[in-house]
Design a protein around this motif. Sequence first.
Motif, mmCIF file in Angstrom:
data_model
loop_
_atom_site.group_PDB
_atom_site.id
_atom_site.type_symbol
_atom_site.label_atom_id
_atom_site.label_comp_id
_atom_site.label_asym_id
_atom_site.label_seq_id
_atom_site.Cartn_x
_atom_site.Cartn_y
_atom_site.Cartn_z
ATOM 1 N N ILE A 118 3.757 17.968 -2.297
ATOM 2 C CA ILE A 118 4.536 18.714 -1.300
ATOM 3 C C ILE A 118 5.117 19.981 -1.921
ATOM 4 O O ILE A 118 5.121 21.060 -1.296
ATOM 5 N N MET A 119 5.624 19.867 -3.144
ATOM 6 C CA MET A 119 6.198 21.027 -3.821
ATOM 7 C C MET A 119 5.133 22.098 -4.056
ATOM 8 O O MET A 119 5.379 23.294 -3.869
ATOM 9 N N LEU A 120 3.910 21.679 -4.468
ATOM 10 C CA LEU A 120 2.829 22.651 -4.708
ATOM 11 C C LEU A 120 2.459 23.401 -3.419
ATOM 12 O O LEU A 120 2.269 24.616 -3.430
ATOM 13 N N ILE A 121 2.366 22.653 -2.316
ATOM 14 C CA ILE A 121 2.016 23.312 -1.056
ATOM 15 C C ILE A 121 3.122 24.264 -0.628
ATOM 16 O O ILE A 121 2.871 25.388 -0.164
ATOM 17 N N VAL A 175 -1.663 35.151 9.522
ATOM 18 C CA VAL A 175 -1.833 34.099 10.531
ATOM 19 C C VAL A 175 -2.762 33.007 10.011
ATOM 20 O O VAL A 175 -2.481 31.798 10.160
ATOM 21 N N ALA A 176 -3.878 33.412 9.382
ATOM 22 C CA ALA A 176 -4.836 32.423 8.876
ATOM 23 C C ALA A 176 -4.215 31.543 7.797
ATOM 24 O O ALA A 176 -4.396 30.306 7.797
ATOM 25 N N SER A 177 -3.461 32.154 6.871
ATOM 26 C CA SER A 177 -2.890 31.372 5.766
ATOM 27 C C SER A 177 -1.772 30.449 6.244
ATOM 28 O O SER A 177 -1.688 29.283 5.829
ATOM 29 N N TYR A 219 -1.769 26.466 5.613
ATOM 30 C CA TYR A 219 -0.728 25.894 4.750
ATOM 31 C C TYR A 219 0.381 25.229 5.572
ATOM 32 O O TYR A 219 0.943 24.198 5.151
ATOM 33 N N GLY A 220 0.748 25.827 6.709
ATOM 34 C CA GLY A 220 1.796 25.225 7.535
ATOM 35 C C GLY A 220 1.385 23.856 8.051
ATOM 36 O O GLY A 220 2.185 22.904 8.026
ATOM 37 N N THR A 221 0.139 23.788 8.526
ATOM 38 C CA THR A 221 -0.351 22.491 9.007
ATOM 39 C C THR A 221 -0.340 21.455 7.891
ATOM 40 O O THR A 221 0.078 20.297 8.083
ATOM 41 N N ALA A 222 -0.801 21.868 6.707
ATOM 42 C CA ALA A 222 -0.850 20.934 5.571
ATOM 43 C C ALA A 222 0.545 20.496 5.162
ATOM 44 O O ALA A 222 0.787 19.304 4.862
ATOM 45 N N LEU A 223 1.505 21.471 5.127
ATOM 46 C CA LEU A 223 2.859 21.136 4.670
ATOM 47 C C LEU A 223 3.570 20.199 5.651
ATOM 48 O O LEU A 223 4.368 19.348 5.237
ATOM 49 N N VAL A 224 3.274 20.326 6.936
ATOM 50 C CA VAL A 224 3.931 19.475 7.930
ATOM 51 C C VAL A 224 3.271 18.102 8.013
ATOM 52 O O VAL A 224 3.955 17.067 8.103
#
Length: 470
Positions: free
Chosen positions: A126-129, A148-150, A154-159
Amino acid sequence: MPTSPSILDADAGARERRLALDQLGLALRNLKPNAWVMPALAAVVCAMFHEWIAWPRLLTWFAIVVAGCVPLAVVAHRFEKSRIGEDVRWYMPIAALCSFTFTLSWASLGWFLWVKGNDLPCLIVIMLIACTVAGNGALVGPCRPLTVASYFTYGTALVLTPLQNSGAVYHGIAVLAVLYIGYMLFMSRQIFITARNMLLLRYEKNDLIDALARSKAESDRAREHAEAASSAKSQFLANMSHELRTPLNAILGFSEMIMSRVLVRNIEKHYEYAGLIHDSGHHLLTLINDILDLAKIEAGSWTLREAELDLSAVVTEAVAMVRPRAEAAGCVLDLEIAGGLPHLHGDERALKQVLLNLLSNAIKFTPGGGNIIVFAKPAQDGGIVLGVSDTGVGIGPEDQECVFQNFGQGRHDVVTPDKGTGLGLPIVKGLVEAHGGHIELVSRVGEGTTVIVELPAGRVVAISERAAAS
């Protein structure tokens, strides 16, 4: 005249496309080191996680990261090398797709490196993301499509990554991730605005430099024109001081001799002086007429008195007027007029003056025994070509442009002391151009000079027009 809205819209659209292209360039320059930085970081992460995850799984993730870096690195390199003249509409979707692929490959660590039941590696993931979101947001912030792409990846992965484990702590981390992504989006927006303002300021600076360069060039041209005008004025005064004083002094001197009655009993001398006074007055009148004609031509106030005229008759008449002078100078004057030469629309007086000026120069600078040819013939483009050719002293290449300038003269001092005023050819050039024509001079020193006048086909009177008029 006001600029049309379509032109303004086109300029604004071009500026926006250029701005988007430069913002994309800033982002891709920032991402270019990722081609080696991210694989290096992935290798370190794999070394850290080998205690919890088997090597095949780690190597699979590492290979995915390396593969995800390649397309973005290629696009960044190609953009830097060949983006000049390229269309931003081609680069934007490709760069956004490559950025999405790259971020997706790195964000996959949320699945490949997630160890259920072990909080330490999960928190590290979680910290790395989260750190990647912050770093990548700063790098791609200048370009909105890449941002927008990033953030989507990353937002989807972090949530979603914390939700792989149950418990209030991980659910709370997911909620914090949403707030964190929102805050980072705000920061990226500030970066975008700052980059945009910086580029706009650069454009204004470049526009100001260009405007200053144009102003300097215009100032230099104005200075050159002023210097040329001052030089022309000085040259005019120098020429006129001599050209006007000479006939005036002759008129005053010979008239004073008559008035003094010194030669009252010598009637022949009276006749001689009267003739000299007449010649000087005629020369003075000719000079003044030339100056006035040239002034009208340069001011654009010369009005052509156009009518249909027989060019053959005009040429023949001009030759007849100067033939006595040519014979007195010992020159052979020939006339070559093509048969069936068409009539044309033009100013008879102006065209006759063109021929008389050219013939006067030819006679003046052709030694006794030389040949002078006046010619007129149809041109290949349907116009008419006429001119004067002589076997005189010729004009050097360095003087051929000068002779068409006001008071410009070739270096004929060694041949004849009568160089003239230097107004003949400038007047000829002005009258020819007033007819829409073109004048050309071909000359070699010691071999003679040919002046060619080309009148456009639009001035030629067609046979059908003549028949209709009759």
